[in-house]
Design a protein around this motif. Structure first.
Motif, short mmCIF file in Angstrom:
data_model
loop_
_atom_site.label_atom_id
_atom_site.label_comp_id
_atom_site.label_asym_id
_atom_site.label_seq_id
_atom_site.Cartn_x
_atom_site.Cartn_y
_atom_site.Cartn_z
N GLN A 37 33.31 37.43 -61.46
CA GLN A 37 34.54 37.36 -60.86
C GLN A 37 34.86 36.03 -60.13
N ASN A 38 35.94 35.73 -59.83
CA ASN A 38 36.17 34.42 -59.30
C ASN A 38 37.16 34.94 -57.90
N SER A 39 37.93 34.17 -57.40
CA SER A 39 38.63 34.55 -56.29
C SER A 39 40.00 35.22 -56.78
N SER A 40 40.38 35.05 -57.79
CA SER A 40 41.50 35.67 -58.30
C SER A 40 41.33 36.70 -59.51
N ARG A 41 40.37 36.79 -60.33
CA ARG A 41 40.17 37.87 -61.39
C ARG A 41 38.75 38.41 -61.45
N ASP A 86 43.33 41.01 -62.53
CA ASP A 86 43.70 40.42 -61.35
C ASP A 86 43.10 41.32 -60.40
N ASN A 87 42.34 40.45 -59.41
CA ASN A 87 41.64 41.20 -58.25
C ASN A 87 42.67 42.03 -57.38
N SER A 107 43.67 44.80 -58.95
CA SER A 107 44.54 45.53 -60.02
C SER A 107 43.38 46.77 -60.48
N ASN A 154 38.24 28.11 -61.63
CA ASN A 154 39.03 28.59 -62.65
C ASN A 154 38.41 28.70 -63.99
N ASN A 167 41.03 30.23 -66.38
CA ASN A 167 40.74 31.33 -65.71
C ASN A 167 40.92 32.58 -66.78
N ASP A 186 42.23 33.17 -69.73
CA ASP A 186 43.40 33.27 -70.64
C ASP A 186 43.21 32.82 -72.11
#
Length: 75
Positions: free
Chosen positions: A11-15, A29-30, A32, A55, A71, A73
């Motif tokens: 994981q990273n800060s957003s996913r 997404d974090n 979710s 990312n 990130n 995609d």
């Protein structure tokens, strides 16, 4: 995905990123509970290792080493 085996997770800060045995990479997404398939550009879908730095996400599978600079995609 239903009834599949998770091989690797990072994981990273957003996913959050999860690699499965037979269905590739899934990303959420974090915060979710819903994961979306993100396999564009991957030829080997069973990852043995994953790592995220900001990312940039790395994915190692029987198909080789992959890097996503957006990130997860695309790879």
């Amino acid at each position: 995905p239903d009834k599949t085996i998770a091989y690797a997770m990072t994981q990273n800060s957003s996913r959050i990123f999860i690699s499965t045995y037979d269905q590739g990479v899934f990303v959420a997404d974090n915060g979710s509970a819903f994961f979306e398939s993100k396999n564009s550009g991957l030829s080997g879908i069973a990852a043995t290792r994953m790592a995220a730095f900001g990312n940039v996400v790395f994915f190692i599978s029987e198909g080789g080493l992959y890097m996503s600079e957006n990130n997860g995609d695309s790879w």
